[in-house]
Scaffold this motif. Structure first.
Motif, PDB file in Angstrom:
ATOM      1  N   LEU A 108       0.833  -1.192   0.000  1.00 34.70           N
ATOM      2  CA  LEU A 108       0.000   0.000   0.000  1.00 34.70           C
ATOM      3  C   LEU A 108       0.873   1.249   0.000  1.00 34.70           C
ATOM      4  O   LEU A 108       1.865   1.328   0.743  1.00 34.70           O
ATOM      5  N   GLU A 109       0.509   2.199  -0.808  1.00 35.37           N
ATOM      6  CA  GLU A 109       1.085   3.539  -0.725  1.00 35.37           C
ATOM      7  C   GLU A 109       0.088   4.393   0.057  1.00 35.37           C
ATOM      8  O   GLU A 109      -1.068   4.538  -0.350  1.00 35.37           O
ATOM      9  N   VAL A 110       0.535   4.910   1.193  1.00 34.28           N
ATOM     10  CA  VAL A 110      -0.342   5.622   2.115  1.00 34.28           C
ATOM     11  C   VAL A 110       0.076   7.089   2.181  1.00 34.28           C
ATOM     12  O   VAL A 110       1.255   7.396   2.416  1.00 34.28           O
ATOM     13  N   GLY A 111      -0.877   7.986   1.974  1.00 37.12           N
ATOM     14  CA  GLY A 111      -0.584   9.405   2.027  1.00 37.12           C
ATOM     15  C   GLY A 111      -0.481   9.917   3.451  1.00 37.12           C
ATOM     16  O   GLY A 111      -0.769   9.209   4.425  1.00 37.12           O
ATOM     17  N   ALA A 112      -0.066  11.169   3.592  1.00 37.49           N
ATOM     18  CA  ALA A 112       0.102  11.776   4.917  1.00 37.49           C
ATOM     19  C   ALA A 112      -1.220  11.826   5.680  1.00 37.49           C
ATOM     20  O   ALA A 112      -1.230  11.821   6.919  1.00 37.49           O
ATOM     21  N   SER A 113      -2.341  11.827   4.956  1.00 36.91           N
ATOM     22  CA  SER A 113      -3.654  11.863   5.609  1.00 36.91           C
ATOM     23  C   SER A 113      -4.070  10.501   6.158  1.00 36.91           C
ATOM     24  O   SER A 113      -5.074  10.396   6.854  1.00 36.91           O
ATOM     25  N   GLY A 114      -3.304   9.449   5.820  1.00 40.24           N
ATOM     26  CA  GLY A 114      -3.658   8.089   6.223  1.00 40.24           C
ATOM     27  C   GLY A 114      -4.502   7.350   5.202  1.00 40.24           C
ATOM     28  O   GLY A 114      -4.802   6.171   5.382  1.00 40.24           O
TER      29      GLY A 114
END
Length: 393
Positions: free
Chosen positions: A235-241
């Motif tokens: 998974l690529e997870v952004g800073a927002s989760g």
């Protein structure tokens, strides 16, 4: 995405150095110091094996294992289980047909065999094909029933450990330099691997919640009860989760009847799993992260592994003994560090071992392993902690 089997050519940049070290070690029969185990189960297995460090210098072998580990996490989302065996097969050696589902998710064979100049027949890895042969045909034989994978030099072969497989009998030289030479081992899912800003403990909780939710969804689905296998994903997870992308690394979902052929129950389980993965929400972070994790179907026991063993020794002394024992595990690629009175393990399972005043306590995340693999790990862990407790008595 990798499914049934996969071959990687030119796998390790220092393969020639490893092979040269092997040849140097075994070329003089009067000075050879390798301790070989002659492994013979009549009508099933006949071969020689040892630990690779018997013939490969430790720093060189450590670089191989580090490369192996990094490649496996990146491409299949699994980790090698400890150190592989080094197999030597000479004239008359064979591996009969068998399955290794209790040992791993994927089996692997890394070859140091000079295949192009070999002086023997046989030696290919035999992988039985899926499905039931049609005996309505006039004749069914050979590679209609199986596929043969040559053990090319510097080749890594991965295959589903559930596949019935073996190694063709060697017919040729008895010279250890002229045989089939290969590292043989198994890969399994690890606890979620987190890189980046996310807190690893929090990320593991999110994945465990997903696994529990999937277990609940699939528990009473009669149409999905025969589906089994492992899905690993990154998974690529952004800073927002929020999950920004999902890459499926392996998908080993099958049914006993259909194998890897198209199947409506498999499609339905795959849909449920992928839908759950895509909807994951992680805690906010200071930046982007990647999370590599696995789901085993049917979902296994999702209770943490917790073992407590009483002791009558001095806690400080037992910690020193444990520290020395864990160094052996670190040499096999396990990641362990000490934090105060606790020893933290991140791979292959995240957990802790803590020595208290009157007991030794181990706690590990539930593994995405089949029940027999979990039971074996628990039994070995309990035995090891018991031996440690007696050492301080």
């Amino acid at each position: 995405m990798i499914q049934r089997q996969h071959v990687v050519n030119d796998f390790f940049a220092e393969a020639e150095a490893m092979r040269s070290a092997y040849d140097l070690k075994v070329k003089d029969p009067y000075r050879q110091t390798v301790s070989w185990q002659y492994f013979c189960a009549p009508q099933m297995y006949t071969y020689l094996r040892t630990v690779p460090q018997q013939v490969i210098p430790e720093p060189l072998f450590a670089r191989f294992m580090q490369h192996m580990k990094q490649w496996c996490i990146e491409h299949v989302g699994l980790l090698p289980m400890g150190v592989p065996n080094l197999h030597l097969m000479v004239n008359g050696c064979t591996l009969g047909l068998h399955s290794d589902f209790q040992n791993g998710t994927l089996g692997y064979v890394y070859s140091l065999t000079r295949w192009q100049t070999r002086k023997f027949a046989g030696g290919e890895t035999l992988l039985l094909r899926d499905g039931i042969p049609s005996y309505k045909k006039h004749h069914v034989q050979g590679e209609s029933l199986y596929e043969l994978v040559p053990a090319q030099f510097n080749q890594l072969l991965l295959f589903d450990d559930r596949i019935v497989h073996g190694t063709q009998t060697i017919e040729g030289s008895m010279d250890p330099r002229e045989g089939r030479i290969a590292f043989v081992g198994h890969l399994r899912p690890t606890s979620p691997v987190v890189k980046g800003a996310l807190d690893a403990t929090a990320a593991r909780r999110v994945i465990l919640d997903l696994q529990r939710d999937l277990a609940g969804q699939l528990k009473d689905r009669e149409d999905c009860k025969d589906v089994q296998g492992t899905v690993t994903f990154r998974l690529e997870v952004g800073a927002s989760g929020q999950v920004e992308s999902v890459t499926v690394l392996i998908d080993h979902l099958v049914t006993p009847a259909a194998g890897y052929a198209a199947s409506a129950p498999v499609d339905e389980v795959r849909r449920i799993v992928q839908q759950g993965i895509a909807a994951l929400k992680f805690p906010d972070g200071a930046g982007k992260s990647t999370v590599t994790a696995a789901v085993l179907v049917p979902l296994p026991d999702l209770r943490p592994i917790e073992i407590a063993v009483p002791h009558a020794g001095r806690a400080a002394m037992l910690r020193e003994v444990l520290r020395a024992q864990l160094k052996e595990l670190e040499a096999q690629g396990f990641q362990i560090e000490q934090a105060g009175d606790e020893f933290l393990m991140r791979e292959p399972l995240a957990g802790t071992i803590r020595i208290e005043a009157t007991r030794i306590v181990a706690a590990f995340d539930p593994p995405m392993w089949v029940p027999s693999q979990r039971e074996h790990f628990q039994a070995n862990l309990r035995d090891s902690l018991g031996m440690l407790a007696r050492a301080g008595g």
